[in-house]
Design a protein around this motif. Structure first.
Motif, mmCIF file in Angstrom:
data_model
loop_
_atom_site.group_PDB
_atom_site.id
_atom_site.type_symbol
_atom_site.label_atom_id
_atom_site.label_comp_id
_atom_site.label_asym_id
_atom_site.label_seq_id
_atom_site.Cartn_x
_atom_site.Cartn_y
_atom_site.Cartn_z
ATOM 1 N N UNK A 116 0.833 -1.269 -0.112
ATOM 2 C CA UNK A 116 0.034 0.117 -0.080
ATOM 3 C C UNK A 116 0.815 1.282 0.005
ATOM 4 N N UNK A 117 1.951 1.089 0.362
ATOM 5 C CA UNK A 117 3.072 2.425 0.548
ATOM 6 C C UNK A 117 4.096 2.357 -0.394
ATOM 7 N N UNK A 118 4.173 1.436 -1.041
ATOM 8 C CA UNK A 118 5.518 1.188 -1.901
ATOM 9 C C UNK A 118 5.067 0.582 -3.595
ATOM 10 N N UNK A 119 5.775 1.338 -4.528
ATOM 11 C CA UNK A 119 5.725 0.736 -5.631
ATOM 12 C C UNK A 119 7.088 0.570 -6.322
ATOM 13 N N UNK A 120 7.353 -0.573 -6.710
ATOM 14 C CA UNK A 120 8.910 -0.794 -7.153
ATOM 15 C C UNK A 120 8.858 -1.301 -8.463
ATOM 16 N N UNK A 121 9.688 -0.774 -9.409
ATOM 17 C CA UNK A 121 9.946 -1.387 -10.835
ATOM 18 C C UNK A 121 11.615 -1.679 -10.948
ATOM 19 N N UNK A 122 11.756 -2.745 -11.462
ATOM 20 C CA UNK A 122 13.181 -3.065 -12.055
ATOM 21 C C UNK A 122 13.175 -3.157 -13.486
ATOM 22 N N UNK A 123 14.362 -2.529 -13.963
ATOM 23 C CA UNK A 123 14.823 -2.317 -15.339
ATOM 24 C C UNK A 123 16.204 -3.124 -15.537
ATOM 25 N N UNK A 124 16.708 -3.473 -16.705
ATOM 26 C CA UNK A 124 18.087 -4.188 -16.691
ATOM 27 C C UNK A 124 19.058 -3.257 -16.032
ATOM 28 N N UNK A 125 18.927 -1.955 -15.786
ATOM 29 C CA UNK A 125 20.112 -0.952 -15.193
ATOM 30 C C UNK A 125 19.457 -0.132 -13.956
ATOM 31 N N UNK A 126 18.505 -0.620 -13.180
ATOM 32 C CA UNK A 126 17.920 -0.150 -12.119
ATOM 33 C C UNK A 126 17.051 -0.579 -11.273
ATOM 34 N N UNK A 127 16.901 -0.138 -10.036
ATOM 35 C CA UNK A 127 15.854 -0.469 -9.293
ATOM 36 C C UNK A 127 15.237 0.953 -8.696
ATOM 37 N N UNK A 128 13.877 1.114 -9.145
ATOM 38 C CA UNK A 128 13.233 2.311 -8.900
ATOM 39 C C UNK A 128 12.270 1.976 -7.778
ATOM 40 N N UNK A 129 12.308 2.951 -6.802
ATOM 41 C CA UNK A 129 11.083 2.580 -5.627
ATOM 42 C C UNK A 129 10.743 4.084 -5.384
ATOM 43 N N UNK A 130 9.267 4.005 -5.426
ATOM 44 C CA UNK A 130 8.467 4.998 -4.861
ATOM 45 C C UNK A 130 7.799 4.824 -3.715
ATOM 46 N N UNK A 131 8.071 5.680 -2.647
ATOM 47 C CA UNK A 131 7.506 5.305 -1.378
ATOM 48 C C UNK A 131 6.544 6.616 -0.897
ATOM 49 N N UNK A 132 5.421 6.082 -0.359
ATOM 50 C CA UNK A 132 4.654 7.045 0.440
ATOM 51 C C UNK A 132 5.339 7.183 1.895
#
Length: 245
Positions: A194-210
């Motif tokens: 509910x408070x986090x959205x994570x995305x993985x690409x070949x060159x990154x770990x993206x984390x969006x946090x409430x």
């Protein structure tokens, strides 16, 4: 009042004990999956210092057994607050490793429940990010990007649409977007709560946090060469500002 707590996590990863140790017990390793920027003075009695946007957290290393056990504990505040981490590493056949993490501490006050809830959700995200790092990026070092958005509306609710995802994204969903002033993101959702959205690409770990009692935060780990951290943080700060308008 207040609450003592203890959280247990366990996973088997396709990485050696040496690779796991490098991820959890060195500054560059921690920078590749944990919050902010970390400096570690090794050895029992040494320190773990993590800087998140100018706010520094410092802990004392209580156990230091390379490739087996690593533990550290923050100083106890006057109201009894502290947090401690203990990692246990067990090598298995064919180069895999079982990693166990015990997170414990004390949260003071009558309003500990909200903080505890945020801590549990955040802890799950960071442990999953560590697993993602050990699974997909072992041996690589990331540039950590940590930026807070402006105060205002609940920007976190607007993040999925800005990333070309549904309002309730699920693990495995694909996204391909080109944020203004930033490299394209072409990857897969690899963590959601509910408070986090994570995305993985070949060159990154993206984390969006409430954030807990603070604005939405981005906490990314970029593995591409030549990342300009200051300019990238400025670009993500502008992205969050546009989202809040």
């Amino acid at each position: 009042m207040g609450r003592e707590f203890e959280q247990h996590d366990e996973v088997e990863v396709d990485a050696t004990p040496e690779e796991v140790w490098a991820a959890i017990a060195t500054g560059p390793g921690c920078d590749s999956w944990f919050m902010g920027r970390t400096e570690i003075v090794p050895g029992k009695g040494g320190t773990v210092r993590t800087d998140v946007g100018g706010y520094a957290m410092e802990s004392t290393i209580t156990e230091w057994e390379p490739f087996r056990r690593f533990a550290y504990r923050g100083d106890e505040s006057p109201d009894g607050r502290f947090i401690a981490f203990e990692y246990l590493i067990e090598g298995r056949e064919q180069g895999s490793t079982v990693l166990r993490l015990v997170t414990s501490g004390f949260l003071p006050g009558d309003d500990w429940e909200d903080e505890y809830d945020a801590m549990v959700k955040g802890g799950a995200m960071y442990f999953a990010t560590l697993v993602a790092y050990l699974t997909h990026f072992t041996g690589r070092t990331a540039t950590p990007i940590t930026v807070e958005g402006p105060m205002g509306p609940d920007v976190f609710e607007r993040v999925p649409a800005a990333l070309g995802l549904s309002a309730e994204p699920a693990v495995g969903d694909r996204t391909r977007v080109a944020p203004e002033g930033l490299p394209p993101i072409d990857g897969v959702v690899d963590f959601v709560n509910p408070d986090v959205l994570g995305i993985r690409t070949p060159d990154a770990l993206y984390r969006f946090i409430r954030g807990f009692n603070c604005p939405t935060v981005v906490n990314h780990h970029l593995f591409a060469e030549g990342v300009d951290r200051e300019k990238t943080e400025q670009a993500w700060r502008a992205w969050l500002a546009r989202l809040s308008a």
